[in-house]
Write an enzyme that holds these catalytic residues in place. Structure first.
Site, PDB file in Angstrom:
ATOM      1  N   ASN A  85      43.759  46.037  57.100  1.00  7.85           N
ATOM      2  CA  ASN A  85      44.890  45.265  57.637  1.00  7.85           C
ATOM      3  C   ASN A  85      45.655  44.500  56.572  1.00  7.85           C
ATOM      4  O   ASN A  85      46.402  43.577  56.880  1.00  7.85           O
ATOM      5  CB  ASN A  85      44.368  44.280  58.691  1.00  7.85           C
ATOM      6  CG  ASN A  85      43.376  43.287  58.110  1.00  7.85           C
ATOM      7  OD1 ASN A  85      42.598  43.641  57.241  1.00  7.85           O
ATOM      8  ND2 ASN A  85      43.405  42.058  58.566  1.00  7.85           N
ATOM      9  N   GLU A  86      45.477  44.889  55.288  1.00  2.61           N
ATOM     10  CA  GLU A  86      46.100  44.140  54.185  1.00  2.61           C
ATOM     11  C   GLU A  86      47.582  43.871  54.427  1.00  2.61           C
ATOM     12  O   GLU A  86      48.079  42.781  54.153  1.00  2.61           O
ATOM     13  CB  GLU A  86      45.927  44.894  52.854  1.00  2.61           C
ATOM     14  CG  GLU A  86      44.570  44.765  52.201  1.00  2.61           C
ATOM     15  CD  GLU A  86      43.493  45.638  52.833  1.00  2.61           C
ATOM     16  OE1 GLU A  86      43.777  46.316  53.845  1.00  2.61           O
ATOM     17  OE2 GLU A  86      42.370  45.646  52.324  1.00  2.61           O
TER      18      GLU A  86
ATOM     19  N   LEU B  53      37.402  40.512  51.981  1.00  3.94           N
ATOM     20  CA  LEU B  53      37.394  39.660  50.789  1.00  3.94           C
ATOM     21  C   LEU B  53      37.614  38.204  51.189  1.00  3.94           C
ATOM     22  O   LEU B  53      38.408  37.911  52.084  1.00  3.94           O
ATOM     23  CB  LEU B  53      38.479  40.089  49.805  1.00  3.94           C
ATOM     24  CG  LEU B  53      38.391  41.526  49.290  1.00  3.94           C
ATOM     25  CD1 LEU B  53      39.370  41.721  48.146  1.00  3.94           C
ATOM     26  CD2 LEU B  53      36.988  41.887  48.848  1.00  3.94           C
TER      27      LEU B  53
ATOM     28  N   GLY C 247      38.263  44.384  53.429  1.00  3.79           N
ATOM     29  CA  GLY C 247      37.106  44.675  52.564  1.00  3.79           C
ATOM     30  C   GLY C 247      35.861  45.056  53.360  1.00  3.79           C
ATOM     31  O   GLY C 247      35.016  45.824  52.873  1.00  3.79           O
TER      32      GLY C 247
END
Ligand code: CO8
Length: 243
Positions: free
Chosen positions: A118-119, A49, A94
């Site tokens: 990996n958020e 994202l 994303g």
């Protein structure tokens, strides 16, 4: 389909909208039974994202952006077509979700390319439907560990974990993707499509049933000053790493 939004194929509102429209057109074209998704940007599949869409924008913008992220996933994960991801570069967050949403993943066997959700490393939390998609590919234990650590797995490790199905030399990637596509297309569409729906419907239905709530949650979460700070610091870190 070839992603071509330099420098890193980040998923901006515009990119997501175009991608969803492209998928819809192919879905409605009876002559099209499958799609291979890859990147025209060297070394990057997609950087996930677009973080700038989540920083310092209005509540309305966050809502519109998140709806577009949902729309893209609902179309891709729920597609009747055979979907193959030819992952020819790094694929965080994303970008990884896009690959996970396909029926089959082939990655270039370059250990410098990594993939994962990996958020957590950004100080944010992968939404439940990112998690569900991940669990459906690698299983609960691997997803739990990988999500908590926000791991980005180099290609060989990604294959060991089942996050990608196979690795091939980069120059053979498209040839292999075409061979896989031919194998999947050899089956009757209706049987394959009904089977795919059976496997994915519960996860798709869960987002459809909670879509507005999920948008509200995203807006509340991303609007928090602590989250804005984490995202700004992460962008700074990306820039510093470069210099
Ligand atoms: N969004 C916006 N800009 C980005 C992004 C991104 N995701 N990734 C990179 N950029 C920018 C960089 O800041 C840089 O900008 P500039 O040229 O102005 O300095 C430019 O793109 C090029 O980046 P790099 O110099 O870092 O390029 P490299 O080729 O060295 O590296 C990578 C490419 C590996 C893709 C690297 O840029 C990277 O790791 N990017 C970050 C990827 C990432 O962590 N993405 C996560 C996004 S979050 C997400 O997808 C899910 C969120 C779920 C929401 C949860 C609820 C809140």
């Amino acid at each position: 389909m070839k992603f071509k939004s330099p420098p890193v194929n980040s998923l901006s509102l515009e990119f997501l909208t175009e991608f969803s429209i492209g998928l819809e057109k192919l879905e409605n074209n009876r002559a099209c039974r499958g799609v291979i998704i890859t990147s025209a940007v060297p070394k990057i599949f997609s950087s996930g994202l677009d973080i700038t869409e989540m920083c310092g924008k209005s509540v309305e913008h966050y809502g519109e952006f998140w709806r577009a992220v949902q729309e893209m996933w609902l179309r891709l994960y729920g597609s009747n077509m055979v979907t193959v991801a030819a992952v020819n570069g790094s694929s965080p967050a994303g970008g990884c979700l896009i690959a996970l949403s396909c029926d089959y993943r082939i990655m270039a066997e370059n250990p410098k390319f990594s993939i994962g959700l990996n958020e957590a490393q950004l100080g944010i939390v992968a939404p439940f439907w990112f998690k569900d998609t991940f669990v459906n590919v690698v299983g609960h234990r691997i997803a739990e560990r990988s999500l908590q650590l926000g791991s980005l797995h180099p290609a060989p490790e990604a294959q060991r974990l089942g996050l990608v199905d196979e690795l091939v030399p980069e120059e053979k990637l498209m040839e292999k993707a075409a061979a896989v596509m031919a194998q999947w297309l050899a089956l009757p569409d209706h049987a394959r499509q009904l089977t795919k729906t059976m496997m994915r419907k519960a996860v798709l239905d869960r987002l459809v049933a909670h879509r507005e709530e999920d948008i509200k949650n995203f807006i509340t979460f991303v609007s928090k000053e602590s989250i804005q700070k984490s995202l700004r610091m992460y962008m700074e870190m990306l820039k510093k790493r470069k210099s």
